[in-house]
Design a protein around this motif. Structure first.
Motif, PDB file in Angstrom:
ATOM      1  N   VAL A  93       0.828  -1.207   0.000  1.00 29.04           N
ATOM      2  CA  VAL A  93       0.000   0.000   0.000  1.00 29.04           C
ATOM      3  C   VAL A  93       0.859   1.252   0.000  1.00 29.04           C
ATOM      4  O   VAL A  93       0.438   2.320  -0.456  1.00 29.04           O
ATOM      5  CB  VAL A  93      -0.953  -0.013   1.209  1.00 29.04           C
ATOM      6  CG1 VAL A  93      -1.814   1.248   1.247  1.00 29.04           C
ATOM      7  CG2 VAL A  93      -1.844  -1.246   1.157  1.00 29.04           C
ATOM      8  N   LEU A  94       2.103   1.127   0.461  1.00 34.12           N
ATOM      9  CA  LEU A  94       3.004   2.278   0.487  1.00 34.12           C
ATOM     10  C   LEU A  94       3.236   2.840  -0.916  1.00 34.12           C
ATOM     11  O   LEU A  94       3.545   4.031  -1.074  1.00 34.12           O
ATOM     12  CB  LEU A  94       4.339   1.863   1.125  1.00 34.12           C
ATOM     13  CG  LEU A  94       5.429   2.930   1.233  1.00 34.12           C
ATOM     14  CD1 LEU A  94       4.945   4.106   2.070  1.00 34.12           C
ATOM     15  CD2 LEU A  94       6.699   2.330   1.823  1.00 34.12           C
ATOM     16  N   GLY A  95       3.082   2.001  -1.942  1.00 35.15           N
ATOM     17  CA  GLY A  95       3.282   2.468  -3.310  1.00 35.15           C
ATOM     18  C   GLY A  95       2.342   3.605  -3.675  1.00 35.15           C
ATOM     19  O   GLY A  95       2.731   4.531  -4.396  1.00 35.15           O
ATOM     20  N   GLU A  96       1.090   3.548  -3.211  1.00 32.97           N
ATOM     21  CA  GLU A  96       0.139   4.622  -3.505  1.00 32.97           C
ATOM     22  C   GLU A  96       0.556   5.922  -2.832  1.00 32.97           C
ATOM     23  O   GLU A  96       0.396   7.011  -3.406  1.00 32.97           O
ATOM     24  CB  GLU A  96      -1.268   4.214  -3.048  1.00 32.97           C
ATOM     25  CG  GLU A  96      -1.810   2.995  -3.780  1.00 32.97           C
ATOM     26  CD  GLU A  96      -1.878   3.218  -5.279  1.00 32.97           C
ATOM     27  OE1 GLU A  96      -2.178   4.358  -5.699  1.00 32.97           O
ATOM     28  OE2 GLU A  96      -1.640   2.252  -6.038  1.00 32.97           O
ATOM     29  N   LYS A  97       1.095   5.845  -1.630  1.00 37.26           N
ATOM     30  CA  LYS A  97       1.577   7.052  -0.959  1.00 37.26           C
ATOM     31  C   LYS A  97       2.760   7.660  -1.705  1.00 37.26           C
ATOM     32  O   LYS A  97       2.859   8.878  -1.839  1.00 37.26           O
ATOM     33  CB  LYS A  97       1.983   6.720   0.480  1.00 37.26           C
ATOM     34  CG  LYS A  97       0.837   6.243   1.369  1.00 37.26           C
ATOM     35  CD  LYS A  97       1.328   5.975   2.782  1.00 37.26           C
ATOM     36  CE  LYS A  97       0.198   5.494   3.673  1.00 37.26           C
ATOM     37  NZ  LYS A  97       0.672   5.208   5.060  1.00 37.26           N
ATOM     38  N   LEU A  98       3.630   6.805  -2.219  1.00 40.35           N
ATOM     39  CA  LEU A  98       4.794   7.317  -2.946  1.00 40.35           C
ATOM     40  C   LEU A  98       4.379   7.961  -4.265  1.00 40.35           C
ATOM     41  O   LEU A  98       4.978   8.965  -4.682  1.00 40.35           O
ATOM     42  CB  LEU A  98       5.777   6.171  -3.209  1.00 40.35           C
ATOM     43  CG  LEU A  98       6.420   5.547  -1.968  1.00 40.35           C
ATOM     44  CD1 LEU A  98       7.283   4.356  -2.358  1.00 40.35           C
ATOM     45  CD2 LEU A  98       7.254   6.580  -1.224  1.00 40.35           C
ATOM     46  N   ARG A  99       3.373   7.415  -4.932  1.00 39.36           N
ATOM     47  CA  ARG A  99       2.904   8.012  -6.183  1.00 39.36           C
ATOM     48  C   ARG A  99       2.287   9.382  -5.953  1.00 39.36           C
ATOM     49  O   ARG A  99       2.258  10.219  -6.869  1.00 39.36           O
ATOM     50  CB  ARG A  99       1.886   7.092  -6.869  1.00 39.36           C
ATOM     51  CG  ARG A  99       2.482   5.800  -7.413  1.00 39.36           C
ATOM     52  CD  ARG A  99       1.451   4.978  -8.175  1.00 39.36           C
ATOM     53  NE  ARG A  99       2.047   3.748  -8.687  1.00 39.36           N
ATOM     54  CZ  ARG A  99       2.085   2.608  -8.033  1.00 39.36           C
ATOM     55  NH1 ARG A  99       1.525   2.527  -6.828  1.00 39.36           N
ATOM     56  NH2 ARG A  99       2.660   1.541  -8.574  1.00 39.36           N
ATOM     57  N   ALA A 100       1.774   9.607  -4.760  1.00 38.14           N
ATOM     58  CA  ALA A 100       1.149  10.890  -4.448  1.00 38.14           C
ATOM     59  C   ALA A 100       2.157  11.961  -4.065  1.00 38.14           C
ATOM     60  O   ALA A 100       1.791  13.133  -3.939  1.00 38.14           O
ATOM     61  CB  ALA A 100       0.128  10.712  -3.318  1.00 38.14           C
ATOM     62  N   VAL A 101       3.426  11.583  -3.905  1.00 37.23           N
ATOM     63  CA  VAL A 101       4.453  12.564  -3.533  1.00 37.23           C
ATOM     64  C   VAL A 101       4.723  13.476  -4.726  1.00 37.23           C
ATOM     65  O   VAL A 101       4.930  12.992  -5.847  1.00 37.23           O
ATOM     66  CB  VAL A 101       5.748  11.843  -3.096  1.00 37.23           C
ATOM     67  CG1 VAL A 101       6.875  12.849  -2.868  1.00 37.23           C
ATOM     68  CG2 VAL A 101       5.494  11.036  -1.831  1.00 37.23           C
ATOM     69  N   PRO A 102       4.724  14.791  -4.558  1.00 33.78           N
ATOM     70  CA  PRO A 102       5.007  15.703  -5.672  1.00 33.78           C
ATOM     71  C   PRO A 102       6.384  15.432  -6.277  1.00 33.78           C
ATOM     72  O   PRO A 102       7.371  15.287  -5.558  1.00 33.78           O
ATOM     73  CB  PRO A 102       4.944  17.090  -5.018  1.00 33.78           C
ATOM     74  CG  PRO A 102       4.094  16.906  -3.800  1.00 33.78           C
ATOM     75  CD  PRO A 102       4.379  15.517  -3.314  1.00 33.78           C
ATOM     76  N   GLY A 103       6.436  15.362  -7.590  1.00 39.04           N
ATOM     77  CA  GLY A 103       7.702  15.148  -8.278  1.00 39.04           C
ATOM     78  C   GLY A 103       7.993  13.702  -8.630  1.00 39.04           C
ATOM     79  O   GLY A 103       8.921  13.428  -9.390  1.00 39.04           O
TER      80      GLY A 103
END
Length: 435
Positions: A93-103
């Motif tokens: 699930v951490l992958g979705e949080k990383l995709r939401a990081v700007p840049g």
């Protein structure tokens, strides 16, 4: 033939006659359109090929950032392709949080597992084909992996050849591709499968496991993993796969978008607990991010070229219309409507630029052939793939370039012909011809 059809045929005939009245001028204008269409069309196809090849090359340079569990080891190289074997993992699930990081532009998950094959341990790396940008990019130019659960990719140091099979947990996996040499040991010695193939292997391992065999939970540290392995061997059991928890990954490989700052991305990701962030070579990151600016420059150049053709056509037809003021005035006095006069001019421009556009497509294919035999060979010698876009994309680009050439020519003629609507027929007859 109805009256309306006769009128249209007469307009087309007059437009075609006007093309032949100044044949040299028409030929030169058509050649200008041909050059513009040919350059834009060949530039698009060549740029597409170079862009895909260069992007593939930059993907081979690895990720910009690597996110791993806090206690995991990483390969100390400038190319971030995978991690050292470890029993630690992260929640998928951490992958979705990383995709939401700007840049952050791309996030590719990997799962590294130690599997047992014929009494020896191998590194089995699971990846997602939809998000991968570091595994399949190492395939030889022109090769595409088989999207099947029974397929397998192998690193350069693996002895298996394409077409041979490897049996894991009773399932036979066929080698469909060999990756190029990366210089990263854990990567060159590993076997690569998709996450769906891993799920099937896990199910096969569960079926192959004895019913009374204890199932150990996944280890949370290297020491616990060593203890579990020792316990398995002490019990006389050698499983093909260790117990694997669902929805867990070993690492996330991140690629930053153009203009994104590595430091800002690291700071934002660093707020997530229990992870470690590894940074790739900043030179590779800067070079890849500047690639987008290069192709924007090529697109702007093509746009300026088409704009120059528009001004050229508009200027030329302004002179043509001014030269024909007397005959236009006579036609108007005989009952011709302003729209018919404009139609004659547009038909003339359409015939010239349409013929030039068709020749431009042929010239574009010739330029593409020359580029493929010169630049293509040169970039291939440097290890940069030079592959043409799909046939459908090529024909769409050819049609779009020819259409733009005709549209620009007709638009430029329309601007010149529109001014005649406001002039009186008597005034145009009295004007001297500009010869």
């Amino acid at each position: 033939m109805t009256k309306r059809h006769r009128s249209r045929f007469l307009l087309v005939r007059l437009g075609a006659q006007n093309v032949g009245r100044r044949l040299l001028r028409s030929v030169l204008l058509g050649m200008a359109v041909m050059i513009a269409v040919g350059v834009v069309f060949s530039g698009f196809v060549t740029g597409w090929s170079l862009r895909e090849g260069i992007l593939t090359t930059f993907s081979r340079m690895g990720a910009d950032l690597l996110v791993v569990p806090h206690g995991a080891l990483v390969n100390i190289t400038s190319t971030l392709l995978t991690i050292q074997p470890t029993d630690l993992d992260l929640d998928a699930v951490l992958g979705e949080k990383l995709r939401a990081v700007p840049g952050v532009a791309k996030v590719a998950a990997q799962r590294l597992i130690r599997a047992s094959v014929e009494g020896r341990a191998i590194n089995l790396i699971a990846y997602d084909q939809a998000t991968d940008f570091t595994v399949e990019s190492w395939l030889p130019a022109g090769e595409r992996p088989v999207a099947a659960t029974g397929s397998l990719l192998v690193g350069e140091r693996v002895a298996l050849k394409t077409g041979e099979a490897l049996t894991i947990c009773g399932r036979s996996l066929v080698v469909t591709g060999r990756l190029g040499r990366t210089g990263v040991g854990p990567f060159d010695e590993s076997y690569f499968i998709t996450f769906s193939a891993l799920d099937e292997l896990v199910a096969a391992a569960i079926r192959a496991r004895p019913a009374n065999a204890p199932v150990h939970p996944p280890a949370s540290s290297p020491s616990e993993g060593a203890d579990a392995t020792h316990h398995d061997h002490a019990a006389g059991r050698a499983e093909c796969l260790p117990p694997i928890a669902q929805d867990r990954v070993s690492a996330f490989l991140l690629q930053l978008s153009a203009g994104a700052s590595t430091e800002q991305a690291r700071f934002a990701i660093g707020q997530i607990p229990a992870i470690k962030i590894v940074t790739g070579n900043p030179i590779f990151t800067a070079a890849r991010q500047s690639l987008g600016s290069l192709f924007w420059g090529v697109a702007i150049f093509a746009g300026l070229l088409m704009l120059a053709i528009f001004f050229l056509v508009s200027l030329l037809f302004s002179a043509i219309v001014q030269e024909r003021y007397r005959e236009i005035g006579v036609l108007r006095a005989m009952g011709a409507r302003p729209a018919q006069i404009i139609s004659i001019t547009l038909i003339e421009a359409g015939l010239i630029t349409g013929f030039g556009g068709l020749l431009g497509i042929g010239a574009g294919f010739s330029l593409i052939f020359v580029f493929a035999r010169s630049l293509g060979f040169y970039f291939s010698s440097l290890g940069v793939p030079f592959e043409a876009p799909p046939a459908g994309v090529i024909w769409i680009a050819a049609g779009a370039a020819a259409f733009c050439g005709v549209a620009i020519g007709v638009g430029g003629a329309f601007v010149a012909a529109w001014r005649t609507r406001r002039l009186e027929p008597y005034a145009m007859i009295q004007m001297e011809s500009a010869r």
